[in-house]
Design a protein around this motif. Structure first.
Motif, PDB file in Angstrom:
ATOM      1  N   LEU A  99     -29.747  24.276 -13.682  1.00 34.49           N
ATOM      2  CA  LEU A  99     -30.581  23.140 -13.736  1.00 34.49           C
ATOM      3  C   LEU A  99     -30.008  22.014 -14.780  1.00 34.49           C
ATOM      4  CD1 LEU A  99     -34.080  24.803 -13.378  1.00 34.49           C
ATOM      5  CD2 LEU A  99     -32.884  23.260 -11.833  1.00 34.49           C
ATOM      6  N   ALA A 100     -29.344  22.721 -15.719  1.00 38.63           N
ATOM      7  CA  ALA A 100     -29.121  21.711 -16.835  1.00 38.63           C
ATOM      8  C   ALA A 100     -27.818  20.829 -16.173  1.00 38.63           C
ATOM      9  CB  ALA A 100     -28.653  22.505 -18.075  1.00 38.63           C
TER      10      ALA A 100
ATOM     11  N   LEU B 210     -27.389  14.005 -12.629  1.00 32.62           N
ATOM     12  CA  LEU B 210     -28.214  12.831 -12.484  1.00 32.62           C
ATOM     13  C   LEU B 210     -28.186  11.925 -13.625  1.00 32.62           C
ATOM     14  CD1 LEU B 210     -31.410  15.028 -11.024  1.00 32.62           C
ATOM     15  CD2 LEU B 210     -29.836  13.539  -9.590  1.00 32.62           C
ATOM     16  N   SER B 211     -28.032  12.448 -14.589  1.00 34.75           N
ATOM     17  CA  SER B 211     -27.802  11.630 -16.151  1.00 34.75           C
ATOM     18  C   SER B 211     -26.666  10.655 -16.090  1.00 34.75           C
ATOM     19  CB  SER B 211     -27.738  12.299 -17.397  1.00 34.75           C
ATOM     20  OG  SER B 211     -29.123  13.329 -17.443  1.00 34.75           O
ATOM     21  N   ALA B 212     -25.490  11.043 -15.242  1.00 32.29           N
ATOM     22  CA  ALA B 212     -24.406  10.169 -15.291  1.00 32.29           C
ATOM     23  C   ALA B 212     -24.813   8.927 -14.147  1.00 32.29           C
ATOM     24  CB  ALA B 212     -23.382  11.108 -14.721  1.00 32.29           C
TER      25      ALA B 212
ATOM     26  N   ILE C  16     -36.880  12.158 -12.303  1.00 31.99           N
ATOM     27  CA  ILE C  16     -37.400  13.122 -12.996  1.00 31.99           C
ATOM     28  C   ILE C  16     -36.791  14.452 -12.089  1.00 31.99           C
ATOM     29  CG2 ILE C  16     -39.348  14.103 -13.849  1.00 31.99           C
ATOM     30  CD1 ILE C  16     -40.642  11.402 -13.843  1.00 31.99           C
ATOM     31  N   LEU C  17     -36.301  15.375 -12.813  1.00 31.84           N
ATOM     32  CA  LEU C  17     -35.989  16.557 -12.044  1.00 31.84           C
ATOM     33  C   LEU C  17     -36.997  17.538 -12.490  1.00 31.84           C
ATOM     34  CD1 LEU C  17     -33.928  18.648 -10.702  1.00 31.84           C
ATOM     35  CD2 LEU C  17     -32.817  18.823 -13.110  1.00 31.84           C
ATOM     36  N   ARG C  18     -37.504  18.124 -11.584  1.00 32.99           N
ATOM     37  CA  ARG C  18     -38.584  19.280 -11.769  1.00 32.99           C
ATOM     38  C   ARG C  18     -38.017  20.583 -11.039  1.00 32.99           C
ATOM     39  NH1 ARG C  18     -42.336  16.321 -14.380  1.00 32.99           N
ATOM     40  NH2 ARG C  18     -42.992  14.709 -13.215  1.00 32.99           N
TER      41      ARG C  18
END
Length: 141
Positions: free
Chosen positions: A9-10, A16-18, A40-42
């Motif tokens: 998940l990290a 996604l942060s890229a 937003i990652l759940r």
């Protein structure tokens, strides 16, 4: 000790942060949506694993979710760009650097959300299935 679930998940959050959009993990929807969009990652649910015995392995099909949100006058084009960038980021490495056996995003189901006194939001939940195996039961912490 970090579980394989948390490591994966990290890594997904880092991927996604890229992207140009702001990527959060497990946060509530903020009052303002950035111009580039918001992800937003759940964490989702790992579900019950399938088990093989020799050697002992637990095989998960973990269902996480990405909430994708855009706002503004040209939200249809912005939403299309944002969801396409998610697909491109995931298809560039379907194993998240060897952490997963396979990562698969499902199709988004977009909705328009009216906001009083502001431009409407266009949002969707994008289910992401993370296939991975581990030698121990991946108990959520």
């Amino acid at each position: 000790m970090t579980t394989p679930r948390e490591t994966i998940l990290a890594a997904l959050h880092a991927r996604l942060s890229a992207l140009p959009a702001t990527a959060l993990r497990g946060e509530v929807l903020p009052e303002r949506v950035p111009a580039e969009g918001l992800l937003i990652l759940r964490d989702g649910e790992p579900g019950e694993p399938e088990v093989t015995l020799s050697p002992l392995r637990y095989h998960y099909q973990h269902r996480a979710e990405i909430e994708a949100v855009v706002q503004g006058a040209d939200r249809d084009a912005a939403f299309d760009t944002l969801t396409a960038s998610i697909g491109a980021a995931l298809s560039a490495d379907r194993t998240l650097g060897g952490l997963c056996d396979w990562v698969k995003a499902e199709a988004p189901r977009p909705v328009d959300l009216p906001i009083d006194g502001a431009a409407s939001l266009k949002a969707a939940v994008i289910p992401v299935v993370l296939h991975y195996s581990t030698s121990a039961v991946d108990v959520p912490t």
